[in-house]
Design a protein around this motif. Structure first.
Motif, PDB file in Angstrom:
ATOM      1  N   ASP A 167       1.013  -1.145  -0.311  1.00 41.06           N
ATOM      2  CA  ASP A 167       0.060  -0.014   0.084  1.00 41.06           C
ATOM      3  C   ASP A 167       0.567   1.429   0.081  1.00 41.06           C
ATOM      4  O   ASP A 167       2.202   1.614   0.786  1.00 41.06           O
ATOM      5  N   ALA A 168       0.734   2.274  -1.056  1.00 40.33           N
ATOM      6  CA  ALA A 168       1.640   3.793  -0.821  1.00 40.33           C
ATOM      7  C   ALA A 168       1.744   3.980   0.215  1.00 40.33           C
ATOM      8  O   ALA A 168       1.948   5.326  -0.524  1.00 40.33           O
ATOM      9  N   THR A 169       0.376   4.416   0.150  1.00 41.36           N
ATOM     10  CA  THR A 169      -0.388   5.268   0.512  1.00 41.36           C
ATOM     11  C   THR A 169       0.300   5.119   2.950  1.00 41.36           C
ATOM     12  O   THR A 169      -0.055   6.258   3.416  1.00 41.36           O
ATOM     13  N   ARG A 170       1.413   4.094   2.922  1.00 43.88           N
ATOM     14  CA  ARG A 170       1.724   4.209   4.750  1.00 43.88           C
ATOM     15  C   ARG A 170       3.493   3.383   3.455  1.00 43.88           C
ATOM     16  O   ARG A 170       3.205   2.696   2.830  1.00 43.88           O
ATOM     17  N   ALA A 193       5.635  -3.746  -5.892  1.00 44.06           N
ATOM     18  CA  ALA A 193       4.839  -2.590  -6.644  1.00 44.06           C
ATOM     19  C   ALA A 193       4.451  -1.869  -5.231  1.00 44.06           C
ATOM     20  O   ALA A 193       3.315  -2.348  -4.673  1.00 44.06           O
ATOM     21  N   LEU A 194       4.125  -0.724  -5.311  1.00 41.61           N
ATOM     22  CA  LEU A 194       3.831   0.581  -4.973  1.00 41.61           C
ATOM     23  C   LEU A 194       2.918   1.133  -5.112  1.00 41.61           C
ATOM     24  O   LEU A 194       2.641   1.683  -6.159  1.00 41.61           O
ATOM     25  N   ASN A 195       1.248  -0.159  -4.508  1.00 40.12           N
ATOM     26  CA  ASN A 195      -0.149   0.878  -4.959  1.00 40.12           C
ATOM     27  C   ASN A 195      -0.908   1.757  -4.640  1.00 40.12           C
ATOM     28  O   ASN A 195      -0.091   2.169  -3.507  1.00 40.12           O
ATOM     29  N   LYS A 196      -1.371   2.582  -5.582  1.00 41.02           N
ATOM     30  CA  LYS A 196      -2.547   3.328  -4.854  1.00 41.02           C
ATOM     31  C   LYS A 196      -1.676   4.175  -5.344  1.00 41.02           C
ATOM     32  O   LYS A 196      -1.639   5.513  -4.377  1.00 41.02           O
ATOM     33  N   ILE A 197      -0.668   4.840  -6.165  1.00 44.28           N
ATOM     34  CA  ILE A 197       0.273   5.842  -6.318  1.00 44.28           C
ATOM     35  C   ILE A 197      -1.431   6.964  -6.615  1.00 44.28           C
ATOM     36  O   ILE A 197      -1.167   8.751  -6.700  1.00 44.28           O
ATOM     37  N   ASP A 198      -2.437   6.786  -7.085  1.00 49.34           N
ATOM     38  CA  ASP A 198      -3.732   7.891  -7.330  1.00 49.34           C
ATOM     39  C   ASP A 198      -4.596   8.167  -6.164  1.00 49.34           C
ATOM     40  O   ASP A 198      -4.778   9.551  -6.483  1.00 49.34           O
ATOM     41  N   ILE A 199      -3.960   8.431  -4.665  1.00 51.60           N
ATOM     42  CA  ILE A 199      -4.304   8.413  -4.354  1.00 51.60           C
ATOM     43  C   ILE A 199      -3.404   9.755  -3.545  1.00 51.60           C
ATOM     44  O   ILE A 199      -1.979  10.089  -3.177  1.00 51.60           O
ATOM     45  N   PRO A 200      -3.489  11.053  -3.228  1.00 51.98           N
ATOM     46  CA  PRO A 200      -3.039  12.092  -3.036  1.00 51.98           C
ATOM     47  C   PRO A 200      -2.257  11.957  -1.840  1.00 51.98           C
ATOM     48  O   PRO A 200      -2.586  10.925  -0.628  1.00 51.98           O
ATOM     49  N   GLY A 201      -1.276  12.378  -1.821  1.00 53.40           N
ATOM     50  CA  GLY A 201      -0.279  12.241  -0.926  1.00 53.40           C
ATOM     51  C   GLY A 201       0.646  11.260  -0.297  1.00 53.40           C
ATOM     52  O   GLY A 201       1.275  11.009   0.255  1.00 53.40           O
ATOM     53  N   HIS A 202       0.688  10.726  -1.198  1.00 51.60           N
ATOM     54  CA  HIS A 202       1.445   9.228  -1.319  1.00 51.60           C
ATOM     55  C   HIS A 202       2.785   9.661  -1.520  1.00 51.60           C
ATOM     56  O   HIS A 202       3.322   8.818  -1.321  1.00 51.60           O
ATOM     57  N   GLY A 203       3.188  10.783  -2.149  1.00 50.95           N
ATOM     58  CA  GLY A 203       4.746  10.815  -2.378  1.00 50.95           C
ATOM     59  C   GLY A 203       5.750  10.239  -1.238  1.00 50.95           C
ATOM     60  O   GLY A 203       6.622   9.822  -1.532  1.00 50.95           O
ATOM     61  N   ARG A 204       5.593  11.075   0.103  1.00 50.86           N
ATOM     62  CA  ARG A 204       6.189  10.304   1.152  1.00 50.86           C
ATOM     63  C   ARG A 204       6.370   9.358   1.633  1.00 50.86           C
ATOM     64  O   ARG A 204       7.089   8.481   2.159  1.00 50.86           O
ATOM     65  N   ALA A 205       5.565   8.006   1.622  1.00 51.20           N
ATOM     66  CA  ALA A 205       5.305   7.123   1.673  1.00 51.20           C
ATOM     67  C   ALA A 205       6.101   5.790   0.827  1.00 51.20           C
ATOM     68  O   ALA A 205       7.152   5.368   1.411  1.00 51.20           O
ATOM     69  N   VAL A 206       5.574   6.115  -0.825  1.00 52.67           N
ATOM     70  CA  VAL A 206       6.481   5.668  -1.371  1.00 52.67           C
ATOM     71  C   VAL A 206       7.757   5.552  -1.208  1.00 52.67           C
ATOM     72  O   VAL A 206       9.332   5.002  -1.491  1.00 52.67           O
ATOM     73  N   GLU A 208       9.017   7.013   1.684  1.00 50.95           N
ATOM     74  CA  GLU A 208      10.508   6.177   2.648  1.00 50.95           C
ATOM     75  C   GLU A 208       9.713   4.483   2.315  1.00 50.95           C
ATOM     76  O   GLU A 208      11.469   3.905   2.898  1.00 50.95           O
ATOM     77  N   SER A 209       9.232   3.360   1.901  1.00 50.72           N
ATOM     78  CA  SER A 209       8.759   2.711   1.287  1.00 50.72           C
ATOM     79  C   SER A 209      10.698   2.183   0.771  1.00 50.72           C
ATOM     80  O   SER A 209      11.251   1.375   0.475  1.00 50.72           O
ATOM     81  N   ARG A 210      11.098   3.108  -0.372  1.00 45.26           N
ATOM     82  CA  ARG A 210      12.436   3.055  -1.197  1.00 45.26           C
ATOM     83  C   ARG A 210      13.395   2.713  -0.597  1.00 45.26           C
ATOM     84  O   ARG A 210      14.505   2.219  -0.603  1.00 45.26           O
ATOM     85  N   ARG A 211      13.926   3.995   0.656  1.00 43.87           N
ATOM     86  CA  ARG A 211      14.673   4.076   1.081  1.00 43.87           C
ATOM     87  C   ARG A 211      14.842   2.605   2.464  1.00 43.87           C
ATOM     88  O   ARG A 211      16.052   2.122   1.836  1.00 43.87           O
ATOM     89  N   ARG A 212      13.246   2.558   2.781  1.00 43.14           N
ATOM     90  CA  ARG A 212      13.433   0.924   3.803  1.00 43.14           C
ATOM     91  C   ARG A 212      14.338  -0.741   3.318  1.00 43.14           C
ATOM     92  O   ARG A 212      14.814  -1.154   3.446  1.00 43.14           O
ATOM     93  N   LEU A 213      13.573  -0.475   1.556  1.00 45.41           N
ATOM     94  CA  LEU A 213      14.308  -1.698   0.872  1.00 45.41           C
ATOM     95  C   LEU A 213      15.482  -1.528   0.178  1.00 45.41           C
ATOM     96  O   LEU A 213      16.182  -2.507   0.501  1.00 45.41           O
ATOM     97  N   GLY A 214      15.607  -0.248  -0.120  1.00 46.70           N
ATOM     98  CA  GLY A 214      17.745  -0.176  -0.579  1.00 46.70           C
ATOM     99  C   GLY A 214      17.996   0.250   0.780  1.00 46.70           C
ATOM    100  O   GLY A 214      19.479  -0.199   0.217  1.00 46.70           O
ATOM    101  N   ASP A 215      18.003  -0.106   2.110  1.00 48.59           N
ATOM    102  CA  ASP A 215      18.987   0.105   2.691  1.00 48.59           C
ATOM    103  C   ASP A 215      19.327  -1.467   2.906  1.00 48.59           C
ATOM    104  O   ASP A 215      19.871  -1.427   3.582  1.00 48.59           O
ATOM    105  N   ARG A 216      18.358  -1.948   3.332  1.00 54.42           N
ATOM    106  CA  ARG A 216      18.730  -3.646   3.043  1.00 54.42           C
ATOM    107  C   ARG A 216      19.720  -4.866   2.025  1.00 54.42           C
ATOM    108  O   ARG A 216      19.347  -4.378   1.110  1.00 54.42           O
ATOM    109  N   PRO A 217      21.114  -4.646   1.578  1.00 55.23           N
ATOM    110  CA  PRO A 217      21.220  -5.133   0.750  1.00 55.23           C
ATOM    111  C   PRO A 217      21.208  -6.430   0.360  1.00 55.23           C
ATOM    112  O   PRO A 217      21.153  -6.695  -0.926  1.00 55.23           O
ATOM    113  N   GLU A 218      19.890  -7.438   1.014  1.00 59.79           N
ATOM    114  CA  GLU A 218      19.291  -8.368   0.296  1.00 59.79           C
ATOM    115  C   GLU A 218      18.653  -8.589  -0.775  1.00 59.79           C
ATOM    116  O   GLU A 218      17.842  -9.139  -1.703  1.00 59.79           O
TER     117      GLU A 218
END
Length: 528
Positions: A167-170, A193-206, A208-218
């Motif tokens: 859920d891209a809203t969180r 797939a970070l879904n629901k980008i049609d919902i306003p205000g998703h940018g910050r959550a997306v 942060e999700s990219r950062r959390r995933l990118g921080d894990r080498p695996e």
């Protein structure tokens, strides 16, 4: 696409030539052959998973261009594959054989009635749906029930890729990241797939999700896509103008997702095939080194080996007691997992029972293989439970057929019939058992239904495992002596001529093992 393991074919040919020169045609026959058309043309199998409410079923519908086809609250496994005409087959659990479902033809219009969680009144494990849709000419999509669980992880062993929907809203949660790390150990390709980008205000959550995933080498190497299943769904609705559908599809971001998924999965499947071939080749090379050591070693040691095998044949080998110990431990393991389930929705209880049963079945398989390895005094050709790519065959060519021991034993223990293409083995048996145990009580409306369902599941698991271990004991008692006799015959034939030019052969095989090791990355147990 370039060969992921350059020179592997030459290494296999070298080991095959050495095996034949050493008189071990049985081992030469176990080496991998060239890939056939079936290997190279098989459609990429993608498991789609995610937490409830993330929109995975909606995303599948958008990819297929079939709004509303896969129900939002999916209560079973649904496999979508190509077919010249639309059709559906419902897979119902058989309480008498949980790993082999009954198949019932159905109309597509009936799919929601069978697969929607709050409507299920029969022991539905899954559904096979065939559609004439362009994307299914390249992919097989498998929608999974409820939250991602151990059963989902088990299914990844048969898959080419995992598409995980968030859920891209969180921001993505830590437990989801942990699941993806476990998944990456079982499948070569993971796409998020970070879904629901049609919902306003998703940018910050997306972000942060990219950062959390990118921080894990695996996980850093896996693709992360921002998508909108809602926009893809709108693009596929009947009556949508062509130009509007194009704009909606572009805004939905699903096409780049599919393209990247296909490319990564194809490359990952090639790496996995090469990894399996390299692993088998290395095992055969090590067994040939054992053969050389036996042939060139002291005669007294060969005599001791013959005496050991004779003792095993005379009753000193597997008595079946360890098989029974494995069964009893698995029954206790499942009972503990079942009793630990907390009250909740039927989907959670079914998922918990399936996960516990799959874990217990995998445990009994590992224990039986350990007993087999010890009983045959063979720790080279009999792999661990997590690596069943090898096949142990009787080296006595005079027999009517070669024994294929490991696939038969594991099939008897944990099932071999696929429910859907990725749901086989312990996961299929466990899912069938959990669904069959819960459906009757849930349907009856008894209260409290959970306790009754759990009790039924424990009874069914105990009886099913008794049946399966009994079949294994019978099979082992019939066929293991043939393997021991063949080994004793081979030991008796050892002599100066059984390892011609042993020094050169040993040097060649060690070089092969050294070359194979260059492709292995011990840090994550994968192959480059």
């Amino acid at each position: 696409m370039s060969d992921p393991v350059p020179g592997l074919a030459e290494l296999i040919a070298t080991v095959r030539a050495e095996a034949i020169a050493l008189g071990r045609d049985d081992l030469a026959g176990q080496l991998p052959g060239p890939l056939g058309a079936r290997d190279t043309m098989r459609r990429t199998r993608v498991v789609v998973a995610g937490e409830p409410g993330a929109g995975k079923s909606s995303l599948i519908n958008g990819l297929l261009g079939r709004p509303g086809l896969s129900p939002a609250a999916t209560g079973c496994w649904i496999e979508f594959r190509y077919g010249a005409a639309d059709s559906a087959t419902i897979l119902l659990a058989d309480p008498a054989d949980p790993g082999t479902p009954h198949r019932v033809a159905a109309d597509l219009a009936e799919l929601a009635g069978y697969a929607t969680l709050d409507r299920i009144t029969a022991p539905v494990i899954g559904a096979e749906v065939r559609l004439d849709e362009p994307i299914l000419r390249e992919l097989v999509l498998v929608d999974t029930p409820g939250a991602a669980t151990r059963t989902t992880l088990a299914a990844l062993r048969q898959a080419d890729a995992l598409l995980y929907v968030c859920d891209a809203t969180r921001p993505i949660r830590p437990d989801e990241v942990d699941f993806l790390i476990e998944a990456a150990q079982r499948v070569q390709t993971v796409a998020v797939a970070l879904n629901k980008i049609d919902i306003p205000g998703h940018g910050r959550a997306v972000a942060e999700s990219r950062r959390r995933l990118g921080d894990r080498p695996e996980l850093a190497r896996f693709a992360v896509h921002a998508v909108s299943a809602h926009l893809a769904d709108r693009a596929g609705r009947p009556g949508t103008a062509y130009t509007a559908a194009i704009r909606l599809t572009e805004a939905a971001g699903v096409r780049p997702l599919v393209d990247r998924l296909l490319y990564d999965a194809t490359a990952g499947a090639a790496r996995l095939r090469s990894a399996n071939q390299a692993r088998i080749t290395g095992t055969i090379a090590r067994e040939l080194l054992v053969h050389i050591d036996q042939a060139t070693g002291p005669a007294a040691r060969v005599a001791d080996d013959i005496a050991t095998v004779t003792t095993l044949l005379d009753g000193g080998g597997l008595s079946g007691a360890r098989f029974e110990e494995a069964r009893y431990a698995a029954v206790l393991r499942f009972a503990a997992a079942a009793d630990a389930l907390t009250p909740g929705r039927p989907a959670l209880v079914i998922a918990g029972l399936a996960a516990g049963a799959a874990d217990a079945l995998d445990d009994v398989q590992d224990r039986v293989l350990d007993a087999l390895r010890d009983g045959l005094r063979d720790d080279v050709l009999i792999p661990s439970g997590s690596d069943l790519d090898l096949r142990l065959r009787a080296p006595d060519a005079s027999r009517p057929r070669a024994l294929d021991l490991l696939p038969t034993l594991t099939g008897l223990l944990t099932g071999s019939a696929p429910v859907v293409s990725v749901l086989t083995g312990s996961a299929a048996v466990a899912t069938g058992l959990a669904v069959a145990a819960c459906t009757g009580w849930w349907r009856s409306g008894d209260d409290p239904w959970r306790e009754a369902a759990v009790a039924q599941a424990k009874t069914t698991f105990d009886g099913e495992l008794r049946r399966r271990v009994g079949l294994v004991r019978t099979y082992a008692a019939e066929h293991l002596p043939h393997l021991l006799e063949a080994r004793r015959d081979r030991l008796r034939r050892l002599g100066p001529d059984s390892a011609p030019d042993a020094v050169a052969a040993r040097a060649t095989l060690n070089l092969v093992l050294e070359d194979l090791s260059r492709y292995h990355r011990p840090a994550d147990n994968r192959w480059a």
